[in-house]
Motif scaffolding. Structure first.
Motif, short mmCIF file in Angstrom:
data_model
loop_
_atom_site.label_atom_id
_atom_site.label_comp_id
_atom_site.label_asym_id
_atom_site.label_seq_id
_atom_site.Cartn_x
_atom_site.Cartn_y
_atom_site.Cartn_z
N ALA A 221 0.84 -1.20 0.00
CA ALA A 221 0.00 0.00 0.00
C ALA A 221 0.87 1.25 0.00
N ARG A 222 0.22 2.42 0.06
CA ARG A 222 0.92 3.70 -0.07
C ARG A 222 0.67 4.61 1.12
N MET A 223 0.63 4.08 2.31
CA MET A 223 0.31 4.89 3.49
C MET A 223 1.40 5.93 3.74
N ASN A 224 0.96 7.17 4.04
CA ASN A 224 1.91 8.29 4.10
C ASN A 224 2.17 8.82 5.50
N GLY A 225 1.68 8.17 6.54
CA GLY A 225 1.94 8.64 7.90
C GLY A 225 0.89 9.58 8.44
N ASP A 226 -0.22 9.79 7.71
CA ASP A 226 -1.30 10.62 8.24
C ASP A 226 -2.00 9.86 9.37
N PRO A 227 -2.84 10.53 10.17
CA PRO A 227 -3.47 9.85 11.32
C PRO A 227 -4.22 8.58 10.94
N PHE B 166 5.96 -3.31 3.24
CA PHE B 166 5.64 -2.68 1.96
C PHE B 166 4.34 -1.87 2.04
N ALA B 167 4.06 -1.35 3.23
CA ALA B 167 2.81 -0.62 3.44
C ALA B 167 2.94 0.88 3.15
N ASN B 168 4.14 1.36 2.95
CA ASN B 168 4.31 2.79 2.67
C ASN B 168 5.11 3.01 1.39
N CYS B 169 4.69 2.31 0.33
CA CYS B 169 5.38 2.43 -0.95
C CYS B 169 5.27 3.84 -1.51
N ALA B 170 6.35 4.30 -2.12
CA ALA B 170 6.34 5.62 -2.76
C ALA B 170 5.70 5.51 -4.15
N PRO B 171 5.05 6.58 -4.61
CA PRO B 171 4.74 7.80 -3.86
C PRO B 171 3.58 7.55 -2.89
N LEU C 116 -14.12 11.83 1.51
CA LEU C 116 -13.03 11.26 2.29
C LEU C 116 -11.95 10.74 1.34
N PRO C 117 -10.71 10.60 1.82
CA PRO C 117 -9.64 10.12 0.95
C PRO C 117 -10.01 8.78 0.31
N SER C 118 -9.70 8.64 -0.96
CA SER C 118 -10.07 7.43 -1.70
C SER C 118 -8.82 6.64 -2.07
N TYR C 119 -9.05 5.49 -2.67
CA TYR C 119 -7.98 4.57 -2.99
C TYR C 119 -7.07 5.07 -4.11
N ARG C 120 -5.78 4.86 -3.92
CA ARG C 120 -4.79 5.12 -4.95
C ARG C 120 -3.91 3.87 -5.09
N PRO C 121 -3.78 3.32 -6.29
CA PRO C 121 -3.03 2.07 -6.45
C PRO C 121 -1.53 2.27 -6.32
N VAL C 122 -0.83 1.20 -6.01
CA VAL C 122 0.63 1.25 -6.02
C VAL C 122 1.09 1.46 -7.47
N THR C 123 2.27 2.02 -7.61
CA THR C 123 2.78 2.34 -8.93
C THR C 123 4.00 1.47 -9.27
N GLN C 124 4.49 1.62 -10.49
CA GLN C 124 5.65 0.85 -10.93
C GLN C 124 6.89 1.13 -10.08
N VAL C 125 6.91 2.28 -9.40
CA VAL C 125 8.05 2.62 -8.55
C VAL C 125 8.28 1.54 -7.50
N ALA C 126 7.20 0.91 -7.04
CA ALA C 126 7.30 -0.06 -5.95
C ALA C 126 7.72 -1.45 -6.42
N VAL C 127 7.60 -1.71 -7.70
CA VAL C 127 7.74 -3.08 -8.20
C VAL C 127 9.12 -3.67 -7.93
N ASP C 128 10.18 -2.96 -8.31
CA ASP C 128 11.53 -3.52 -8.22
C ASP C 128 11.91 -3.91 -6.80
N ALA C 129 11.44 -3.14 -5.82
CA ALA C 129 11.79 -3.43 -4.43
C ALA C 129 11.02 -4.63 -3.88
N ILE C 130 9.84 -4.90 -4.44
CA ILE C 130 8.98 -5.95 -3.89
C ILE C 130 9.20 -7.30 -4.56
N VAL C 131 9.44 -7.31 -5.86
CA VAL C 131 9.51 -8.57 -6.61
C VAL C 131 10.46 -9.59 -5.99
#
Length: 358
Positions: free
Chosen positions: A56-62, A80-85, A119-134
């Motif tokens: 996921a892409r959690m950013n540290g908000d409450p 892998f819960a705070n993937c960029a961006p 309210l904040p809605s869903y944003r998918p993970v991006t290709q930026v996260a792929v190389d670190a996770i695979v």
């Protein structure tokens, strides 16, 4: 010397959200738990003894910190819960009410009841996260996805190449190209008859689908498979009677978790080896978990009120046709507050926040 047995691993990407649950009792505090289809499945799988890794892409908000704290409580891995961006964590409000006939029902709100903003809605993970996770997908048994993006499909394909079962649980048919690719990758496709009946025909000559599951609410589910190379007829698994009906929200996620726990702990090779008999047993187990979950408010409320020993005993009683519930402590401690991020940061508005469950 006692040997250490590795737990089966599941990775998942999709809706990981903060659920704000407004129960039947208007005087009870609003509860907050990690939610969303993917968030629930990851928490449930960890509860059932798996190593679960949400992406996921959690950013540290409450809201994200509350989700992380809750998932951490259930030993979900947050590597892998705070993937960029990163971005704001989705917030979903669930209101439980009674229908005219007295049965409990629920609805979801996607706007703040105080300021009216979405309210904040869903944003998918991006290709930026792929190389670190695979590289970490090696040895995984299952890859779960309920929302589609190019990155999600890339990760699913990488997990499949490592021998994992890919389980696709679509929430809707959005991008037709991505949807078709997902059906071409997924070994198990599970969808709601009410929400996505058009997803039928997932099992085509060009798809990887081994099992197609269509949930039917109180009527249970039906499924078909080609574990032996030939597409079977549709077969039905009736729902178990709920020992107590309080809220049905999240029962589909429990059904998924139970099915995965029983059928897919050894990846694709073990899944195929279980055959049709093992598949039906796994689906029955999932249905038993779904019935049990109806006895509690929220998608995973029972996890906080019933210890694991009593949980196992109650599930067995449901499977045996004699459902029973043990007394529970319904007192939930009130923890930190989570406010709508769009509400003005003023004392008069901050009073409108909702309280979270510890």
């Amino acid at each position: 010397m006692k040997s250490i047995v590795d737990k089966p691993k599941i990775f998942g990407t999709g809706l990981v959200a903060l659920d704000l649950v407004m129960g039947l009792n208007p005087n009870s505090p609003v509860q907050s738990w990690a939610g969303g289809t993917c968030g629930n499945v990851m928490a449930i799988m960890s509860y059932l003894g798996w190593d679960a890794f949400p992406i996921a892409r959690m950013n540290g908000d409450p809201a994200s910190e509350r989700v992380r704290a809750d998932l951490g409580h259930w030993n979900v891995h947050l590597d892998f819960a705070n993937c960029a961006p990163t971005g704001h964590t989705p917030i979903i409000i669930q209101q439980i009410k009674r229908a005219r006939d007295g049965t409990p029902t629920h609805r979801f709100l996607w706007t703040c009841p105080h300021c009216g903003q979405r309210l904040p809605s869903y944003r998918p993970v991006t290709q930026v996260a792929v190389d670190a996770i695979v590289p970490n997908l090696k040895g995984s048994s299952v890859f779960f996805l309920d929302r589609l993006s190019r990155a999600a499909l890339t990760l699913a394909a990488a997990a499949s190449a490592e021998g994992a079962i890919v389980l696709f649980e679509p929430s809707g048919k959005s991008d037709e190209k991505l949807f078709a690719e997902a059906l071409g990758l997924a070994h198990v496709v599970k969808y709601s008859d009410q929400r996505l009946a058009a997803a039928g025909a997932a099992m085509t000559a060009h798809s990887a689908t081994l099992v197609e599951i269509q949930t039917l609410g109180s009527d249970g589910l039906r499924y078909r498979h080609r574990l032996d190379g030939v597409v079977s007829d549709w077969m039905q698994v009736p729902a178990f009677p709920a020992p107590r009906l309080v809220d049905s929200c999240g029962s589909g996620d429990w059904c998924t978790g139970g099915f995965v726990a029983k059928a897919a702990d050894g990846g694709r090779s073990a899944f195929l080896a279980r055959g049709g008999v093992g598949l039906k047993e796994a689906l029955r187990f999932g249905q038993a978990l779904a019935a049990w979950n109806c006895g509690f408010e929220g998608a995973r409320g029972g996890m906080y009120l019933v210890n694991r020993t009593d949980f196992d005993r109650q599930i067995k009683s449901i499977l045996d046709g004699r459902p029973t519930l043990v007394p529970i402590d319904s007192t939930i401690k009130v923890g930190a507050s989570v406010a709508c991020p769009a509400c003005p940061d003023q004392p008069s508005r901050r009073e409108a926040h909702v309280q979270s469950a510890a």
